[in-house]
Scaffold this active site. Sequence first.
Site, PDB file in Angstrom:
ATOM      1  N   HIS A 199      54.360  37.198  57.558  1.00 17.38           N
ATOM      2  CA  HIS A 199      54.622  35.950  58.282  1.00 17.38           C
ATOM      3  C   HIS A 199      53.825  34.836  57.618  1.00 17.38           C
ATOM      4  CE1 HIS A 199      56.069  38.254  62.050  1.00 17.38           C
ATOM      5  NE2 HIS A 199      57.088  37.837  61.320  1.00 17.38           N
ATOM      6  N   GLU A 202      50.589  32.949  58.994  1.00 21.28           N
ATOM      7  CA  GLU A 202      49.450  33.739  59.463  1.00 21.28           C
ATOM      8  C   GLU A 202      48.473  33.955  58.309  1.00 21.28           C
ATOM      9  OE1 GLU A 202      51.389  37.110  61.345  1.00 21.28           O
ATOM     10  OE2 GLU A 202      52.565  35.762  62.606  1.00 21.28           O
ATOM     11  N   HIS A 330      48.666  40.792  60.722  1.00 18.31           N
ATOM     12  CA  HIS A 330      49.215  39.586  61.363  1.00 18.31           C
ATOM     13  C   HIS A 330      48.121  38.873  62.143  1.00 18.31           C
ATOM     14  CE1 HIS A 330      53.584  40.653  60.903  1.00 18.31           C
ATOM     15  NE2 HIS A 330      53.015  41.819  60.639  1.00 18.31           N
ATOM     16  N   GLU A 405      46.871  42.544  64.875  1.00 19.78           N
ATOM     17  CA  GLU A 405      46.970  41.130  65.265  1.00 19.78           C
ATOM     18  C   GLU A 405      45.548  40.593  65.308  1.00 19.78           C
ATOM     19  OE1 GLU A 405      49.396  38.977  66.180  1.00 19.78           O
ATOM     20  OE2 GLU A 405      51.157  40.267  66.018  1.00 19.78           O
TER      21      GLU A 405
END
Length: 452
Positions: A199, A202, A330, A405
């Site tokens: 992504h 990020e 991420h 994350e």
Amino acid sequence: MKKHYFITVSVASCTSIKVDIIMKLTLLSIFLVFLSILGVFSENARFDNYRVYSIEVQSNIQLKILNELSETSDSYNFWEVPTKVGVNADLVVPPHQFAHFGEIVDKYNLTTNLIISNLQEFIENESPKRQRKEEGDMNWDDYQSLETIYEWLGFLQRDFPQFISVEDIGLSYEGRPIKVVKLSKKQNARAIFIEAQIHAREWIAGATVTYILNQLLYSTNPDVQEMALNIDWYVVPNSNPDGYEYTRTSNRNWRKTRSPVSLICYGVDPNRNFAYNWLTPDEDGNLGASKAPCSDTYAGPHPFSEKETLAIENYIAEIKDRLDVFLSFHSYAHQILYAWGHTKANVSNYEQLQAIGEAAASRLMETDGIVYDVGTTRNILYAASGISIDHAYGHHGIPITYTYEMRGSGTYGNYGFFLPPQFIIPNGVEVLQSLIGLVSKAREFGYLVNNL
Ligand SMILES: [Zn+2]
């Protein structure tokens, strides 16, 4: 007289040409100013006075309203699409929607918390050094360009030819190489694969994986040295180079790839583009991705439609038998997530995955007190189909797969995807520590154990 007449005419003619030129230049400059106001010459997306709200999703009706907002309006931008009651959704609201947003908040009793009052100012403060010319030396005081990162990989290969190899595994849509670094000190050791920066916005994900690679090479910590010695590491530092460069030059808030997907829109969400359970709805009918090309979570026209995901897939297919662990980096929910994303059902070794994830999270917390939740993507984050870790687990049979994350919003501040560079090292330190916890627990279950 004739001569005089000629001169007069000539002067008059010159004057009229000058006037004409001046008028044209004036008109041209007005036109140029107009174009630059429209942003024709500057492709850099600006977010002046845009606000970011954190919204507490407290009921199904609120969830439905927010989903409708995300699907039908192209001016609202969810940093994470709301798909679950009890999970906060962070929403970017442009100035021309303030009144409309206020009406929705009142009508549906939304509890909101303004976390960023001027997104443009926020982006400019995030990394002021980015404006400077980069010298090409790698460091973790700032986010680095793809060029700097790739140059650094070249230096690593030159400095450690006996155990570092760098390979191009494919090209992005715009022709940038996708690289994998292999760190291997023992023949036929069990391996960990990490893909990062899939992504685009990020940034902390890519910065963290290079930090970890650097530590595996230079750390004096015996636990880190042991992991570098006995485990093979495969690292893709930038899985979406076009998207990443686009965030650095044009739109800091970009998430997807950069392939044209419709007459007006670009990009597929590469982490919805893997084949395993691609666009498969969960028990509640959530697709966990979008079929709309302009959506931030567009799954693509078919699995592996993107050159970037296909390159990673082909490479994993080659080395999967060596892999015990697959990680996808991420930001920014402070979570360690495992399969599945598209169903509430448990995988067969979910007890191991939960235990290993908890060991990783608990080791991570010891550093700076940051608490990571551990669970399945579907059950603790949201429905998500076609994601890399589920494909690695479900299709390739890699037994331990997690999405990390990382930092973005917490007691240290609310930054979302735009985590300032002073957090790169603290985030890197704690994630590296978590890997020590992960490896140690995984070995208790018989993974990452070499039978040489
Ligand atoms: Zn992500």
